[in-house]
Each structure stands twice: as structure tokens, then as C-alpha cells.
Scaffold this active site. Structure first.
Site, PDB file in Angstrom:
ATOM      1  N   ASP A  69      41.112  75.546  59.020  1.00 36.05           N
ATOM      2  CA  ASP A  69      39.711  75.954  58.851  1.00 36.05           C
ATOM      3  C   ASP A  69      39.710  77.467  58.625  1.00 36.05           C
ATOM      4  O   ASP A  69      39.347  78.236  59.510  1.00 36.05           O
ATOM      5  CB  ASP A  69      38.903  75.572  60.091  1.00 36.05           C
ATOM      6  N   HIS A 113      46.195  70.172  67.083  1.00 40.18           N
ATOM      7  CA  HIS A 113      45.633  70.687  68.335  1.00 40.18           C
ATOM      8  C   HIS A 113      46.757  70.896  69.356  1.00 40.18           C
ATOM      9  O   HIS A 113      46.779  71.904  70.065  1.00 40.18           O
ATOM     10  CB  HIS A 113      44.626  69.698  68.921  1.00 40.18           C
ATOM     11  N   ARG A 123      39.197  64.070  60.885  1.00 36.20           N
ATOM     12  CA  ARG A 123      38.479  63.265  59.887  1.00 36.20           C
ATOM     13  C   ARG A 123      39.414  62.379  59.055  1.00 36.20           C
ATOM     14  O   ARG A 123      38.931  61.488  58.368  1.00 36.20           O
ATOM     15  CB  ARG A 123      37.641  64.167  58.975  1.00 36.20           C
ATOM     16  N   GLY A 156      43.268  76.980  64.240  1.00 35.58           N
ATOM     17  CA  GLY A 156      44.173  76.610  63.155  1.00 35.58           C
ATOM     18  C   GLY A 156      43.762  77.244  61.834  1.00 35.58           C
ATOM     19  O   GLY A 156      42.576  77.436  61.557  1.00 35.58           O
ATOM     20  N   GLN A 157      44.771  77.520  61.003  1.00 33.29           N
ATOM     21  CA  GLN A 157      44.495  78.093  59.679  1.00 33.29           C
ATOM     22  C   GLN A 157      43.822  77.079  58.760  1.00 33.29           C
ATOM     23  O   GLN A 157      43.235  77.441  57.751  1.00 33.29           O
ATOM     24  CB  GLN A 157      45.805  78.567  59.039  1.00 33.29           C
ATOM     25  N   VAL A 168      49.163  72.302  60.667  1.00 29.08           N
ATOM     26  CA  VAL A 168      50.187  71.273  60.907  1.00 29.08           C
ATOM     27  C   VAL A 168      49.912  70.124  59.947  1.00 29.08           C
ATOM     28  O   VAL A 168      48.756  69.720  59.757  1.00 29.08           O
ATOM     29  CB  VAL A 168      50.155  70.801  62.379  1.00 29.08           C
TER      30      VAL A 168
HETATM   31  O1  PAF Z   1      37.297  73.587  64.571  1.00 29.45           O
HETATM   32  C1  PAF Z   1      36.610  72.951  65.392  1.00 29.45           C
HETATM   33  O2  PAF Z   1      37.036  71.932  65.943  1.00 29.45           O
HETATM   34  C2  PAF Z   1      35.198  73.420  65.714  1.00 29.45           C
HETATM   35  O3  PAF Z   1      34.579  73.960  64.607  1.00 29.45           O
HETATM   36  C3  PAF Z   1      35.140  74.395  66.911  1.00 29.45           C
HETATM   37  C4  PAF Z   1      35.882  75.688  66.626  1.00 29.45           C
HETATM   38  C5  PAF Z   1      35.742  73.726  68.135  1.00 29.45           C
HETATM   39  C6  PAF Z   1      33.683  74.738  67.211  1.00 29.45           C
HETATM   40  O4  PAF Z   1      32.947  73.612  67.508  1.00 29.45           O
END
Ligand code: PAF
Length: 282
Positions: free
Chosen positions: A150, A37, A187, A147-148, A176
Site C-alpha cells: 500500500d 502481516h 482481498r 507494507g510497501q 511479501v
Molecule cells: O492497510 C491496512 O490494513 C489499513 O489501511 C490500516 C493501515 C490498518 C488502517 O485501517
């Protein structure tokens, strides 16, 4: 750094900034902020005048048997991480304000919501698309940073922005990783020491598959079997999904060409981990 909880105040602040000619960089998150993040926030800081980070654990994207209640909530720590990385406004609305009882509208990106991760997590991407659309209206960003890690989520957000003509540039930044290759994720905090030791198997399996493709393998079934074999080296990891898809359309492919995405999800105990690599097939 200003903390805003009210939807109205967020939108007014954003509209004021835009009217004053400022660009807004936006990092949507569910909190439990980590270096992944922070790298998104730093990119927004470099590119734009005002950096907004949202922290909202979105109930709409969790299935009934998923971890909404126990999702890590570390607000005080997040405030410090966001501030250090260059955030100007931390937007932290409540679920009651985001989803009042009479709200009825959801956003579905057809064809991108139900397959792959969406097949394992029904309703998940409907929740993601809906909350991101709402956040974009509230924050009025010029550019958003995701981020990539997800990967399907990033494709879905880009598709939604194109389809609905939302004037936001979506920047997808590289995953990262920890020193041992494990993709950073909120998680990861759930993992026991034993599970944490096994978790890097996911990144290792995908990296080995990418090498195999670069060396000439073109059959998706062989690449898939290789990933499954590599994952089997971790005694407690259960394979949830292995998908080999076209990186642009997310359609499964049998023979590899162009740009492909190798996506995998495993379970370690009750924790589900995802990762991916993109490969330009030579
Ligand atoms: O990737 C995340 O943290 C969440 O799916 C997001 C994009 C903030 C939507 O709730």
C-alpha cells in the site's frame, strides 16, 4: 498473548509499558492476517520490547459501494497467526467504541489523500489517516510497521507523522509475494480459481516495466503503454489505474529520473487488486 478490546485498557497498558522504559512496536491491520502481516509482526518483534497488533476493519476507509460488509473476518485464525509471529497484545476494538456518535474529528493529509488511489476511492485516505492517528494515540508506539504494497498509504502515514510531530518511527517493509509473484493481500481470498490464475499479471507487468526502465527507457508514456499491453494479456483483468510518479512526492512524471514508483490497480470481477514497484532510474 493478551487480547484487549477496550480503548481505555489499551492506552493504559501502553502508557504503563512506556513508563517502564519499554519500546512498543505496532502493526496496524484490518485482520485476515497473511504472511505479509506476519513479516511485519516479526520485524516488530526483532526491534522492540512489546509488540501490539491491531485488528480493526475500519468503516471510515470504505466507500459506500465498497466491500466493508464482506471484508474477510477471520478472528480466531488471526489470533493464532499473530501469536505465532510474536505478538504480545492483540488490540481489537469495536467500531462503536472507535467512532462514537458524537465524534467529529477527521485527519486529512492534503495533496496526498485525493490523488492516485484517492481519486479512485474518494474518502479512503481520510479514513486511513483518521484511524491510524487514533490508533497511534491508543497504542503509543515507538515504531510502526506497514507494507510497501500500500505504497500511497505508507507515504501518507509518514507525512502525517512528520506534519503532526507524532513520535513514531514508520518502517515500510517490502511486499511479501506468493510464489507466482502475486502480492499478498486479504482481498486475494475473493478471487475465483480462474481469476487467481490471472492475478499475477499485475506483478509481471510492473516487473517488466521496471526492467524496461533499467534498460534505458525514460518516457513515462511508453512505460505506461507497456504496462497496459502486458495487463491486456489477462482476458478478465480490467485496468483501473496505472500511475508513474516520483517516489517521494507522488507527483506524476513525464520523463523518468531519480526514484520513481510504478503503481497499478486492476479489477478481476468484483475484486480490486493493487501493486507497485520502486525503481531507481540509472
Ligand atoms: O492497510 C491496512 O490494513 C489499513 O489501511 C490500516 C493501515 C490498518 C488502517 O485501517
Amino acid at each position: 498473548m493478551r487480547i484487549i478490546r477496550s480503548l481505555g485498557q489499551m492506552q493504559s497498558a501502553a502508557l504503563r509499558a512506556r513508563r517502564a522504559g519499554k519500546t512498543i512496536g505496532f502493526v496496524p491491520t484490518m485482520g485476515a492476517l497473511h504472511d505479509g502481516h506476519a513479516s511485519l509482526i516479526r520485524a516488530a518483534r526483532r526491534d522492540t520490547d512489546v509488540v501490539v497488533v491491531s485488528i480493526f476493519v475500519n468503516p471510515l476507509q470504505f466507500g459506500p459501494r465498497e466491500d466493508y460488509r464482506r471484508y474477510p473476518r477471520t478472528f480466531q485464525r488471526d489470533v493464532a497467526v499473530a501469536k505465532r509471529a510474536g505478538c504480545d497484545v492483540l488490540f481489537a476494538p469495536t467500531a462503536a467504541a472507535m467512532y462514537p456518535k458524537n465524534s467529529r474529528t477527521v485527519v486529512v493529509v492534503t495533496g496526498l489523500s485525493e490523488q492516485l488511489e484517492g481519486a479512485s476511492r474518494p474518502g479512503h485516505f481520510r479514513g486511513v489517516a483518521t484511524v491510524v492517528a487514533k490508533l497511534f494515540h491508543l497504542v503509543q508506539p515507538t515504531a510502526a510497521y506497514v507494507g510497501q504494497k500500500d505504497y500511497q498509504q505508507s507515504c501518507l502515514i509518514r507525512r502525517m507523522v512528520d506534519d503532526l510531530d507524532v513520535p513514531v518511527r514508520v518502517n515500510v517493509l517490502p511486499t511479501v509475494r506468493e510464489r507466482d509473484g502475486l502480492a499478498m493481500s486479504s482481498r486475494n481470498a475473493y478471487l475465483t480459481p480462474q481469476q487467481r490464475r490471472e492475478a499475477p499479471v499485475l506483478a509481471r507487468a510492473l516487473r517488466a516495466a521496471a526492467r524496461n526502465i533499467r534498460r534505458g527507457e525514460r518516457r513515462a508514456s511508453t512505460v505506461r503503454a507497456g504496462i497496459a499491453r502486458a495487463l491486456a494479456c489477462a482476458p478478465h483483468a480490467r485496468v483501473d489505474r496505472i500511475d508513474i510518479v516520483d517516489a517521494a512526492t507522488l507527483e506524476p512524471v513525464a520523463r523518468l529520473r531519480g526514484r520513481v514508483a510504478l503503481l497499478a490497480a486492476i479489477r478481476l470481477g468484483g475484486t480490486r487488486l493493487i501493486d507497485n514497484v520502486l525503481v531507481a532510474v540509472p
